[in-house]
Design a protein around this motif. Structure first.
Motif, mmCIF file in Angstrom:
data_model
loop_
_atom_site.group_PDB
_atom_site.id
_atom_site.type_symbol
_atom_site.label_atom_id
_atom_site.label_comp_id
_atom_site.label_asym_id
_atom_site.label_seq_id
_atom_site.Cartn_x
_atom_site.Cartn_y
_atom_site.Cartn_z
ATOM 1 N N LEU A 316 0.847 -1.189 0.000
ATOM 2 C CA LEU A 316 0.000 0.000 0.000
ATOM 3 C C LEU A 316 0.884 1.241 0.000
ATOM 4 O O LEU A 316 2.119 1.151 0.095
ATOM 5 N N ASP A 356 -4.198 2.934 -1.945
ATOM 6 C CA ASP A 356 -4.585 2.027 -0.863
ATOM 7 C C ASP A 356 -5.725 1.105 -1.267
ATOM 8 O O ASP A 356 -6.391 0.516 -0.415
ATOM 9 N N THR A 357 -5.955 0.980 -2.553
ATOM 10 C CA THR A 357 -6.973 0.072 -3.067
ATOM 11 C C THR A 357 -6.302 -1.132 -3.715
ATOM 12 O O THR A 357 -5.423 -0.983 -4.566
ATOM 13 N N SER A 373 -12.413 -5.577 -4.996
ATOM 14 C CA SER A 373 -11.487 -4.571 -4.479
ATOM 15 C C SER A 373 -11.546 -4.569 -2.960
ATOM 16 O O SER A 373 -12.563 -4.924 -2.360
ATOM 17 N N TRP A 374 -10.418 -4.206 -2.363
ATOM 18 C CA TRP A 374 -10.336 -3.975 -0.917
ATOM 19 C C TRP A 374 -9.775 -2.583 -0.720
ATOM 20 O O TRP A 374 -8.743 -2.222 -1.314
ATOM 21 N N SER A 375 -10.442 -1.800 0.113
ATOM 22 C CA SER A 375 -9.954 -0.451 0.406
ATOM 23 C C SER A 375 -10.463 -0.047 1.782
ATOM 24 O O SER A 375 -11.666 -0.139 2.062
#
Length: 687
Positions: A316, A356-357, A373-375
């Motif tokens: 990240l 940061d995604t 997606s993770w954010s």
């Protein structure tokens, strides 16, 4: 007169020509560069650009306009394409600077630079055939491999020099060695620093690797090709890393493990991943570029093996490590030290990190691979329709490439704010539409596809069966993607019920399912094909004739097909084994030892998983097909099994393919292979 499916299947390279691929999104999200040939029958790949504000596509590089459409490739580039299963020609790969302002590519061994804004292309002088050119992030230099040396050329002045040259025969700088490219999915051997002043470079010494000689019997005047092949139990290439500065500095990066899995160089510095020969551990190291010293960031261990997952490790914006690890029978996305995906959601790979995604692919249902997606602690699904999806994210622009059962075509959607655009596929339309049913078959809920002839009326007749598996680790055949079932539907239309089943060892079902083939690549794989057949026959009792069952496959599938008629002639009545692995001692270290261990330590495991001792059992028709130029599964596999069958007095058929590698891109070969297989099946399964 319209072309037959076999001819069109061959001309279109299995309907892959004309499909857009190789996407790069500009940092501001306003443009997308991509590769695509001009039509679905044109094997020459061009470089294109999509301007998102206007929605206009523009042809940037056409190799025909450069006089390089017919390529004369250096041996290293041919090998690289074989490892990558690249079937097209032209601009099959490119590398851009960080701003997507310029890109470099190789054609016929020559080095070219294109300015994407204007489309201006110029050839750059190079002292020899060029492999894998890559621009520095600032676009000021291009690095490439030629003659085993890692060279750098200044774009503005044209000064060209070798940063590292081979010290001895068998040494190369900047190239991925055989095992990395074939079994670890790493196809590159050098990485630029973010400021463009240095490179992290692989040095590979192949001198310990045994030499095999691949002859062309159809041309006896031609000398055999000498290749380094690390068969199970033999020596691998010795791989090391150095940091080479444009100022002439050289810093060694020591590590003790046998395999370099991957490497990257981001704002926080270089990161490498290594693995011992038994592959029961993976170690992630941060590298100090000034001294070469390494610092262990993470170690993952497993009593069977640690799976190699694409796209990780990543970071990240604050340097937090992004990785994938197995726990609770799930392959899970890990941010820092915390798993952030549930165990049921099997992560396939990480496709990118934007700030940061994290963009990754995963699925709870094995036949589907979705984009997620993770954010900031939030998981979001980005695709919903059952299918196989991938994508990229940059500058707020999201690109999604999808295949579904609804169509054999690949669709590419670009989402930029409120705008929705598509990048067209110009692939040929097949002459048929797959009619596929996806099932969960038997006690193990094996994901299975069933196809009947297009004109088949349920219950009207019992059809001979053609099992068509791959059935081994690292590959799935049963996915919700129509293009995967074009060839099976054609076989079905010739009068067969086609059954494709993914058994134990195949991905998508979790670590425990994959590891059931540890120390035995034969028994679980074969048992699961038998179970899938029985389950389908129970579902379609009036449509399946289990007294006439054939099985065909290529590579591991070829091994499985030959295995089936040798060990279960009560179930399988004919087999077509294409490029089969018949003796695992002849296959490479990276794949074979992962599942079977070292042959010195476990000889009985190799005996159990190989076919030679079964030759005397053959009582069914068997067609063996093998490309004589195959440097992955060498023709010795088929020839040795054939010799054992002859010694046992067992009749069989061998079809040698002169000049053909593990792929069969030649049009005439690919077309006639389909027709010859149908002829063999009809004769073998005649009532």
């Amino acid at each position: 007169m319209s072309e037959s499916f076999p001819r069109l299947f061959a001309r279109t390279r299995r309907f892959t020509l004309g499909v857009p691929r190789g996407f790069t999104i500009a940092p501001d999200g306003g443009r997308v560069a991509f590769l695509r040939s001009r039509s679905g029958t044109d094997p020459v790949t061009c470089l294109w650009e999509l301007d998102i504000p206007s929605g206009a596509e523009r042809l940037v590089v056409d190799p025909a306009g450069l006089g390089a459409a017919d390529e004369d490739l250096p041996a290293e580039e041919r090998a690289r394409r074989e490892r990558a299963r690249e079937q097209a020609g032209g601009v099959v790969a490119y590398a851009a600077d960080s701003a997507l302002a310029s890109a470099v590519f190789a054609l016929s061994g020559g080095l070219y630079l294109v300015e994407l804004a204007t489309g201006a292309v110029r050839a750059l002088d190079a002292p020899g055939p060029v492999i894998d050119p890559r621009l520095s992030p600032d676009g000021a230099h291009v690095a490439y491999v030629s003659g085993g040396a890692l060279r750098v050329q200044q774009i503005a002045g044209g000064a060209d020099r070798a940063l590292a040259s081979p010290e001895a025969p068998g040494v190369t700088y900047g190239l991925a060695e055989f095992i990395a490219a074939e079994e670890l999915d790493r196809h590159r051997g050098f990485w630029w620093s973010p400021d463009g002043t240095a490179l992290l470079v692989e040095r590979a010494d192949e001198s310990p690797v045994q030499r095999w000689h691949i002859a062309d019997p159809a041309n006896p005047a031609r000398p055999p090709a000498s290749v380094g092949y690390p068969a199970a139990g033999t020596a691998n290439a010795v791989v090391s890393l150095v940091i080479l500065g444009l100022d002439g500095s050289r810093v060694e990066v020591p590590f003790d493990d046998e395999y370099l899995v991957t490497a990257s160089w981001g704002p926080q510095g270089p990161v490498i991943v290594t693995m011992p020969r038994d592959q029961k551990a993976q170690r992630v190291y941060a590298v100090d570029p000034a001294t070469g010293e390494t610092h262990l960031l993470r170690e993952t261990t497993d009593p069977a093996w640690v799976e190699v997952v694409g796209g990780v490790p990543a970071r990240l914006s604050d340097g937090t490590l992004v990785s994938v690890a197995d726990s609770e029978d799930g392959r899970r996305l890990v941010i820092g030290d915390a798993p952030v995906t549930p165990p049921r959601l099997q992560v396939r790979d990480v496709v990118g990190v934007e700030g940061d995604t994290v963009l990754f692919r995963a699925g709870a249902e094995p036949t589907e691979i979705h984009l997620w997606s993770w954010s900031a602690g939030v998981l979001s699904p980005l695709t919903e329709e059952a299918g196989v999806h991938s994508g990229q994210l940059a500058g707020g622009t999201l690109l999604i490439a999808s295949q579904t059962l609804a169509s054999p075509a690949t669709t590419v959607q670009v989402r930029a704010g409120a705008r929705r655009l598509s990048i067209a596929s110009v692939a040929e339309r097949p002459k048929l539409e797959p009619r596929v049913s996806l099932l969960s078959a038997g006690e193990r809920a094996l994901r299975t596809a069933v196809l009947f002839p297009s004109d088949h009326v349920p219950g009207s007749r019992r059809l001979p069966v053609l099992m068509d598996p791959y059935g081994g680790p690292h590959a799935q055949r049963v996915l919700a993607a129509g293009r995967l079932f074009l060839e099976p539907q054609w076989f079905a239309d010739q009068g067969f019920a086609v059954i494709i089943s993914d058994g134990r060892g195949t991905p998508g079902r979790g670590p425990a399912f994959e590891r059931e083939v540890l120390h035995d690549l034969a028994t679980p794989a074969l048992d699961d094909q038998v179970d899938a057949l029985k389950a389908v026959a129970q579902i379609y009792p009036d449509d399946i004739d289990t007294s006439r069952v054939a099985i065909k496959g290529w590579s591991f599938g070829g091994f499985l097909a030959a295995l089936a008629v040798l060990r279960r002639p009560d179930v399988f009545h004919a087999a077509i084994a294409g490029a089969p692995v018949t003796d695992w001692r002849l296959y490479d270290t990276g794949y074979t030892e992962r599942y079977l261990g070292h042959p010195r330590d476990l000889p009985e495991v190799y005996d159990r998983s190989s076919l030679m001792a079964d030759a005397e059992k053959l009582e069914r028709p068997l067609l063996l097909i093998h490309g004589l130029a195959d440097d992955n599964v060498v023709a010795a596999h088929t020839l040795r099994l054939s010799s054992a069958l002859v010694a046992a007095g067992r009749p069989h058929t061998v079809l040698p393919l002169s000049g053909v590698t593990h792929m069969t891109p030649q049009e005439v070969v690919a077309e006639n292979l389909l027709l010859l297989q149908i002829d063999f099946l009809r004769k073998s399964l005649a009532p």
